[in-house]
Design a protein around this motif. Structure first.
Motif, short mmCIF file in Angstrom:
data_model
loop_
_atom_site.label_atom_id
_atom_site.label_comp_id
_atom_site.label_asym_id
_atom_site.label_seq_id
_atom_site.Cartn_x
_atom_site.Cartn_y
_atom_site.Cartn_z
N UNK A 108 0.84 -1.11 -0.05
CA UNK A 108 -0.12 -0.02 0.06
C UNK A 108 0.88 1.21 -0.06
N UNK A 109 0.90 2.15 -0.86
CA UNK A 109 1.43 3.09 -1.10
C UNK A 109 0.86 4.45 -1.03
N UNK A 110 -0.45 4.50 -1.01
CA UNK A 110 -1.34 5.81 -0.67
C UNK A 110 -2.84 5.55 -0.23
N UNK A 111 -3.24 6.30 0.56
CA UNK A 111 -4.64 6.26 0.92
C UNK A 111 -5.29 7.68 0.38
N UNK A 112 -6.30 7.67 -0.19
CA UNK A 112 -7.03 8.69 -0.60
C UNK A 112 -8.35 8.72 -0.13
N UNK A 113 -8.78 9.20 1.07
CA UNK A 113 -10.04 9.00 1.71
C UNK A 113 -10.50 10.48 2.30
N UNK A 114 -11.52 10.97 1.75
CA UNK A 114 -12.02 12.06 2.19
C UNK A 114 -13.82 12.07 1.77
N UNK A 115 -14.55 11.66 2.84
CA UNK A 115 -15.77 11.60 2.42
C UNK A 115 -16.64 13.00 2.01
N UNK A 116 -15.79 13.93 2.46
CA UNK A 116 -16.48 15.60 2.16
C UNK A 116 -16.09 15.83 0.64
N UNK A 117 -15.03 15.34 0.25
CA UNK A 117 -14.68 15.62 -1.23
C UNK A 117 -15.13 14.33 -2.27
N UNK A 118 -15.46 13.24 -1.66
CA UNK A 118 -15.99 12.33 -2.54
C UNK A 118 -17.33 12.77 -3.14
N UNK A 119 -17.25 12.72 -4.56
CA UNK A 119 -18.30 13.35 -5.16
C UNK A 119 -19.47 12.24 -5.27
N UNK A 120 -20.55 12.57 -5.83
CA UNK A 120 -21.87 11.54 -6.00
C UNK A 120 -21.21 10.33 -6.88
N UNK A 121 -21.33 9.22 -6.20
CA UNK A 121 -20.63 8.20 -6.71
C UNK A 121 -21.24 7.80 -7.99
N UNK A 122 -20.64 7.47 -9.08
CA UNK A 122 -21.20 7.25 -10.43
C UNK A 122 -20.72 5.97 -10.88
N UNK A 123 -20.24 5.10 -10.11
CA UNK A 123 -19.70 3.73 -10.46
C UNK A 123 -21.08 2.82 -11.16
N UNK A 124 -20.80 1.74 -11.68
CA UNK A 124 -21.57 0.58 -12.06
C UNK A 124 -22.61 0.41 -10.99
N UNK A 125 -23.97 0.51 -11.10
CA UNK A 125 -24.76 0.17 -9.93
C UNK A 125 -24.84 -1.18 -9.37
N UNK A 126 -24.32 -2.21 -10.73
CA UNK A 126 -24.26 -3.41 -10.08
C UNK A 126 -23.08 -3.95 -9.14
N UNK A 127 -22.20 -3.14 -8.72
CA UNK A 127 -21.04 -3.26 -7.95
C UNK A 127 -21.13 -2.12 -6.89
N UNK A 128 -22.17 -1.45 -7.18
CA UNK A 128 -22.07 -0.38 -5.85
C UNK A 128 -22.58 -0.85 -4.40
N UNK A 129 -23.50 -1.73 -4.37
CA UNK A 129 -23.78 -2.18 -2.87
C UNK A 129 -22.38 -2.77 -2.12
N UNK A 130 -21.68 -3.54 -3.19
CA UNK A 130 -20.49 -4.15 -2.64
C UNK A 130 -19.67 -3.02 -2.29
N UNK A 131 -19.39 -2.06 -3.21
CA UNK A 131 -18.37 -0.88 -3.06
C UNK A 131 -18.77 -0.24 -1.78
N UNK A 132 -20.02 0.06 -1.61
CA UNK A 132 -20.26 0.77 -0.35
C UNK A 132 -20.09 0.10 0.94
N UNK A 133 -20.18 -1.36 1.02
CA UNK A 133 -19.97 -1.92 1.92
C UNK A 133 -18.36 -1.68 2.24
N UNK A 134 -17.65 -1.76 1.35
CA UNK A 134 -16.26 -1.96 1.61
C UNK A 134 -15.78 -0.53 2.03
N UNK A 135 -16.26 0.42 1.30
CA UNK A 135 -15.86 1.85 1.72
C UNK A 135 -16.18 2.29 3.11
#
Lengths: 378, 378
Positions: free
Chosen positions: A277-304
């Motif tokens: 692991x070289x870098x973490x980019x984590x900022x809920x304030x600056x995360x824009x409206x999530x636009x990823x494929x809705x099919x992976x979105x629930x799993x992504x949200x769970x991970x995030x």
């Protein structure tokens, strides 16, 4: 170093059989391109023109002269001479020594505020060995405290500038963390700030952050830190699928105000070529409206959301209340930071901040190591 | 926009069936996280805390009210209200409009010096529409010329600063391209410079480069440009294996002088997630001693040398001799630049340079588009 070696000529490369039994391959085109005579004497830059020789260039003959390998090239392409010790150290495929390559020492909440590396400003500013030592400890932990700073708004940035020039951002070359009217950023309020890294909406978020505490008299306003590398490594063990999603799916980040609209897409976790692991980019304030494929979105949200929970778990947190004259220094691309809410009616809280990028700090470590290696150095 | 739609509740997501027959999926957790009420009214940042609701959150009921979707959440997690037009535009999986997303128009030598986009400094400095138009043309070609600059060392950087703050590097905030004694860089000699991109040894090489010509009276000293995207795309067709090596194998770059030692490892060609070429890092002077696996080295050298040859092939080159009062502007991460040798005894040659990163230019395009979209704008 006076390694002895025997050269053997193959079709596309020269083999050197060293006296200790090791054997290394040196492709001919590499040897020609790496001839020390092909580098500018003043600037050290390569001036040899690779297109001036054929790719299939091969030696007429190769021999050892003293501690050197000497190659006469076919077709009048000249003679190259290499120091054998240098060749062995710089051979193709060999890792180069790098004084800036300080391994990360992941830490968790049991580090405690008392375990955070500390240095005195006077030592860091005046003594190169203390300066280099502080930089190496800061790199290992991604976090340190400099104490004994003058009560001067420039004192913190002066330490930063001793490393390198400041990284400017849309918030300026330096910034004042105080609660103020019409804030364009939550940092400029008295609200609590959950753990985050700064400016994830930039293609390259700033590297090292310096927060010099000039006053911290308000009730509340404690600082919290979390090692993103430790959290990410634990997540990889606990839930490899969640880790993989965070390390491979780009998400959008955005900051916009009256004069700017800065956007970047990136993964929350970034690995190097070696998988670390070289870098973490984590900022809920600056995360824009999530636009990823809705099919992976629930799993992504769970991970995030799991990562977010871990960054707030006391098992990972070091909390401390900065005092006037102290400066916290951290790798903004590794260590998340946050703060407790404070009550501005109970006293003044003022931090002055600036950034220096990772590249400048690494460069400073290399230059300091160069001086330390001189025979007249302590 | 008053799209009409019918909501359907599924296990983990809501489906909206639009009047035009389209249907889109909205995961419940996304809807809750994206509720417009969860963003700070002053800063626009997300303040909703994702950990405050369960991942399995689902609606009690959903209904259309006028042009809005209204969701009552189970378990007392409140009510969310969304504008239907906004929901359709910002739905998961949909690409967002971005005024800064100007497609690259690859060019080759037949563009000619006459085909390089031009703008007048007075227009760019005073007229927002002309400014935005120049920025868009600069992005499409990665190259443009601004003419009619005052004979003032600050005039070129003033144009750059209208875009955003300058990107500082180890060569300073601005730099003077003149031949000088004790050069720490070949640019500061009168020698020819083969085509290259600047500062490939930085983790993030500078984006846009501005070279304001203050004097160009010496014999020689013509400027040469080459579109790295065009070269890379042609290489991908001509020799896919060579392209693949250049796009996947990290090589070391390094600049070092008395006060710095800045290193980075990266591929010569960088692709975006969509596979398109996004960046070229090519600088034979700054390429460090190659340290890759000797087994792939001959093939790597063949690919690298072929790319180098292409960057010097007149089929790809646009040459021009800048006149005093002209400034060339180019995307240093896309367009390679070089120059012919010049004879300093025949006259003075002086360019003044600075950089502005890609992120700042993109931000400026978005802000300009915002103003242009206002009803009172022309």
């Amino acid at each position: 170093m006076t390694d002895m070696a025997t050269p053997r000529l193959e079709a596309r490369q020269l083999l050197l059989d060293w006296a200790d039994g090791e054997s290394h391959a040196f492709p001919y085109i590499w040897l020609r391109d790496t001839d020390p005579a092909g580098f500018h004497p003043a600037t050290g830059e390569r001036v040899f023109d690779l297109t001036s020789v054929p790719l299939e260039l091969a030696p007429e003959a190769a021999r050892i002269e003293g501690a050197s390998l000497v190659i006469d090239w076919q077709g009048g392409a000249g003679t190259s001479r290499f120091d054998l010790g240098w060749l062995r150290e710089n051979r193709p495929g060999a890792a180069r020594p790098d004084p800036a390559a300080v391994p990360a020492m992941p830490w968790r909440g049991d580090l405690g505020a008392g375990g955070v590396p500390r240095a005195r400003a006077a030592d860091v500013m005046r003594d190169d060995a203390a300066f280099a030592d502080w930089l190496r400890r800061s790199k290992a932990y991604g976090l340190s405290i400099v104490e004994g700073l003058d009560d001067d708004t420039e004192a913190g940035c002066a330490v930063a500038r001793r490393i390198g020039f400041l990284r400017e951002t849309n918030f300026g070359l330096t910034f004042e963390v105080v609660s103020k009217p019409d804030p364009n950023n939550l940092a400029y309020t008295s609200e609590a700030l959950p753990l985050h890294t700064d400016l994830t909406n930039q293609e390259l978020p700033p590297g090292w952050q310096f927060l010099h505490c000039l006053a911290n008299e308000a009730e509340g306003g404690g600082s919290v830190f979390c090692d993103g590398v430790a959290v990410a490594e634990d997540l990889a063990r606990e839930n490899p699928d969640a880790f993989e999603l965070l390390a491979t799916v780009d998400i959008p980040f955005r900051f916009h105000d009256a004069g700017t609209d800065i956007r970047a897409r990136k993964t929350v976790i970034r690995r190097g070529r070696d998988g670390r692991v070289e870098e973490i980019c984590f900022n809920a304030h600056l995360a824009d409206i999530l636009d990823i494929d809705p099919a992976i979105m629930p799993d992504y949200y769970a991970a995030y959301r799991r990562l977010m929970q871990m960054t707030r778990d006391p098992a990972y947190l070091v909390t401390l209340k900065l005092k006037a004259g102290e400066m916290v220094v951290f790798d903004n691309r590794r260590v998340l930071h946050g703060r407790a809410a404070f009550d501005p009616s109970t006293g003044f809280r003022h931090l002055r901040g600036c950034y220096v990028d990772r590249g400048e700090l690494d460069s400073r470590l290399r230059v300091l190591a160069r001086a330390a290696a001189r025979p007249d150095a302590a």
